[in-house]
Design an enzyme around this catalytic site. Structure first.
Site, PDB file in Angstrom:
ATOM      1  N   ASP A 178       0.883  -1.162   0.000  1.00 30.50           N
ATOM      2  CA  ASP A 178       0.000   0.000   0.000  1.00 30.50           C
ATOM      3  C   ASP A 178       0.930   1.224   0.000  1.00 30.50           C
ATOM      4  O   ASP A 178       2.098   1.123   0.369  1.00 30.50           O
ATOM      5  CB  ASP A 178      -0.858  -0.033   1.278  1.00 30.50           C
ATOM      6  CG  ASP A 178      -1.570   1.279   1.505  1.00 30.50           C
ATOM      7  OD1 ASP A 178      -2.210   1.770   0.558  1.00 30.50           O
ATOM      8  OD2 ASP A 178      -1.459   1.833   2.623  1.00 30.50           O
ATOM      9  N   ASP A 196      -0.192   5.108   0.700  1.00 27.12           N
ATOM     10  CA  ASP A 196      -0.487   6.143   1.701  1.00 27.12           C
ATOM     11  C   ASP A 196      -0.524   5.563   3.104  1.00 27.12           C
ATOM     12  O   ASP A 196      -1.314   4.660   3.395  1.00 27.12           O
ATOM     13  CB  ASP A 196      -1.821   6.821   1.374  1.00 27.12           C
ATOM     14  CG  ASP A 196      -1.724   7.608   0.081  1.00 27.12           C
ATOM     15  OD1 ASP A 196      -0.844   8.471  -0.023  1.00 27.12           O
ATOM     16  OD2 ASP A 196      -2.528   7.336  -0.833  1.00 27.12           O
ATOM     17  N   GLY A 207     -10.194   7.279  -1.230  1.00 29.95           N
ATOM     18  CA  GLY A 207     -10.331   8.049  -2.464  1.00 29.95           C
ATOM     19  C   GLY A 207     -10.522   9.521  -2.140  1.00 29.95           C
ATOM     20  O   GLY A 207     -11.438   9.888  -1.395  1.00 29.95           O
ATOM     21  N   THR A 220      -5.206   2.953  -3.601  1.00 25.94           N
ATOM     22  CA  THR A 220      -6.387   3.664  -4.097  1.00 25.94           C
ATOM     23  C   THR A 220      -6.053   5.100  -4.467  1.00 25.94           C
ATOM     24  O   THR A 220      -6.927   5.855  -4.860  1.00 25.94           O
ATOM     25  CB  THR A 220      -7.520   3.677  -3.049  1.00 25.94           C
ATOM     26  OG1 THR A 220      -7.059   4.407  -1.931  1.00 25.94           O
ATOM     27  CG2 THR A 220      -7.907   2.305  -2.622  1.00 25.94           C
ATOM     28  N   THR A 221      -4.804   5.481  -4.330  1.00 29.21           N
ATOM     29  CA  THR A 221      -4.443   6.847  -4.694  1.00 29.21           C
ATOM     30  C   THR A 221      -4.179   6.935  -6.204  1.00 29.21           C
ATOM     31  O   THR A 221      -3.982   5.926  -6.873  1.00 29.21           O
ATOM     32  CB  THR A 221      -3.214   7.325  -3.883  1.00 29.21           C
ATOM     33  OG1 THR A 221      -3.196   8.752  -3.860  1.00 29.21           O
ATOM     34  CG2 THR A 221      -1.915   6.838  -4.465  1.00 29.21           C
ATOM     35  N   SER A 222      -4.189   8.148  -6.722  1.00 32.88           N
ATOM     36  CA  SER A 222      -4.049   8.353  -8.165  1.00 32.88           C
ATOM     37  C   SER A 222      -2.614   8.082  -8.630  1.00 32.88           C
ATOM     38  O   SER A 222      -1.657   8.272  -7.871  1.00 32.88           O
ATOM     39  CB  SER A 222      -4.406   9.792  -8.518  1.00 32.88           C
ATOM     40  OG  SER A 222      -5.527  10.219  -7.783  1.00 32.88           O
ATOM     41  N   ASN A 266       0.006  10.773  -8.080  1.00 32.57           N
ATOM     42  CA  ASN A 266       0.502  10.921  -6.707  1.00 32.57           C
ATOM     43  C   ASN A 266       1.593   9.898  -6.399  1.00 32.57           C
ATOM     44  O   ASN A 266       2.567  10.202  -5.709  1.00 32.57           O
ATOM     45  CB  ASN A 266      -0.639  10.752  -5.705  1.00 32.57           C
ATOM     46  CG  ASN A 266      -1.677  11.849  -5.818  1.00 32.57           C
ATOM     47  OD1 ASN A 266      -1.375  12.930  -6.320  1.00 32.57           O
ATOM     48  ND2 ASN A 266      -2.886  11.579  -5.374  1.00 32.57           N
TER      49      ASN A 266
HETATM   50  C1  XBP Z   1      -5.407   6.060   0.162  1.00 31.61           C
HETATM   51  C2  XBP Z   1      -6.550   6.902  -0.147  1.00 31.61           C
HETATM   52  C3  XBP Z   1      -6.343   8.012  -1.092  1.00 31.61           C
HETATM   53  C4  XBP Z   1      -5.461   9.136  -0.561  1.00 31.61           C
HETATM   54  C5  XBP Z   1      -5.494  10.332  -1.454  1.00 31.61           C
HETATM   55  O1  XBP Z   1      -5.861   4.844   0.778  1.00 31.61           O
HETATM   56  O2  XBP Z   1      -7.629   6.703   0.332  1.00 31.61           O
HETATM   57  O3  XBP Z   1      -7.582   8.554  -1.380  1.00 31.61           O
HETATM   58  O4  XBP Z   1      -5.949   9.545   0.705  1.00 31.61           O
HETATM   59  O5  XBP Z   1      -5.247  10.027  -2.793  1.00 31.61           O
HETATM   60  P1  XBP Z   1      -4.959   3.540   0.800  1.00 31.61           P
HETATM   61  P2  XBP Z   1      -6.252  10.482  -3.962  1.00 31.61           P
HETATM   62  O6  XBP Z   1      -3.695   3.893   1.518  1.00 31.61           O
HETATM   63  O7  XBP Z   1      -5.766   2.518   1.556  1.00 31.61           O
HETATM   64  O8  XBP Z   1      -4.711   3.106  -0.634  1.00 31.61           O
HETATM   65  O9  XBP Z   1      -6.625  11.892  -3.706  1.00 31.61           O
HETATM   66  O10 XBP Z   1      -5.472  10.297  -5.237  1.00 31.61           O
HETATM   67  O11 XBP Z   1      -7.446   9.580  -3.885  1.00 31.61           O
HETATM   68 MG    MG Z   2      -2.904   3.242   3.373  1.00 29.58          MG
END
Ligand code: XBP
Ligand code: MG
Length: 241
Positions: free
Chosen positions: A8, A10, A51, A122-124, A127
């Site tokens: 993962d 973030d 997200g 789930t982040t872009s 990023n």
């Molecule tokens: C990460 C997220 C993402 C980030 C922001 O979750 O939920 O939405 O907070 O990125 P995880 P975006 O660590 O469980 O993958 O703004 O690109 O969504």
């Molecule tokens: Mg995470």
């Protein structure tokens, strides 16, 4: 047998939520002349929604000063999300976010032992590109056998879509992979894909319950270094569970 380590991003690779995304959301609000600000406790609550765009829509619920129609909210969320991601990339490029303890060490150990690296987030994509370029250099992508981001797997965690896609791209059975996560949603996603998962607690999920995790620890170096041999024994002891 351990063949791949799935990361993962973030909260697991770096404390991006508290020090990056939250700060960038606030810069986005400010850049649009809006009075909204997300302090740390507020953001901690909103983080239960994965997200960034989805989180913005969730944050609008119950706000008297949010647009009244769903279409207007969607338009505002998209604009804010794009701005937030631009600010986030700027923060990351300034070197404001470091890798968490043990991350580099374990990635290097995988390279040494021929264990493939993958990302399920789930982040872009942008990023991840910004963060990993800042942390690991411009050639980072060649070190990863599969990179699955929000654009690839739009159904976000706790749904297993991102993890299932990683397994498919790697051509692996879940028993041959191990996932590293920091959140209950991430753990649920990995386990729903049949993948064993360890938790390194991040700032926002320090007190969360992680039922079904193989282990829960402060980070990959504490209380003691997490090694590939420990991950291998975890897999062999729990095949099929
Ligand atoms: C990460 C997220 C993402 C980030 C922001 O979750 O939920 O939405 O907070 O990125 P995880 P975006 O660590 O469980 O993958 O703004 O690109 O969504
Ligand atoms: Mg995470």
């Amino acid at each position: 047998m351990l063949r791949a380590l799935i990361w993962d991003v973030d909260g697991t690779v770096a404390e991006t939520e508290r020090d990056g995304h939250r700060v960038a959301f606030n810069l986005a609000f400010e850049s649009m002349g809006m009075a909204w600000r997300w302090d740390e406790p507020t953001y901690g609550h909103l983080l239960h929604v994965t997200g960034g765009r989805e989180r913005l829509l969730y944050g609008m619920e119950g706000r008297a000063d949010a647009p009244s129609t769903a279409a207007e909210r969607e338009t505002l969320a998209r604009e804010l999300h794009q701005r937030k991601n631009r600010f986030y990339a700027g923060l990351v490029e300034q070197g404001r976010i470091a890798a968490r303890p043990g991350v580099r060490r374990l990635m290097d150990a995988c390279a040494h032992d021929g264990i493939r690296l993958a990302i399920a987030t789930t982040t872009s994509t942008g990023n991840v590109e910004a963060l990993f370029t800042s942390l690991f250099g411009a050639g980072w992508r060649s070190r990863f056998a599969a990179v699955v981001c929000a654009e690839d797997a739009p159904v976000k965690k706790p749904d297993p879509q991102a993890y299932l896609m990683v397994l498919q791209r790697l051509g692996l059975h879940p028993d041959n992979a191990f996932a590293l996560e920091d959140s209950p949603n991430g753990l649920q996603a990995a386990r729903a894909a049949g993948i064993r998962c360890g938790i390194t607690r991040s700032a926002y999920f320090a007190g969360a319950a992680f039922e079904g995790a193989s282990w829960v620890r402060d980070d990959l170096d504490h209380p003691a270094p997490m090694t590939l041999n420990l991950l291998r024994s975890e897999l062999s002891a729990n095949i099929g569970s």
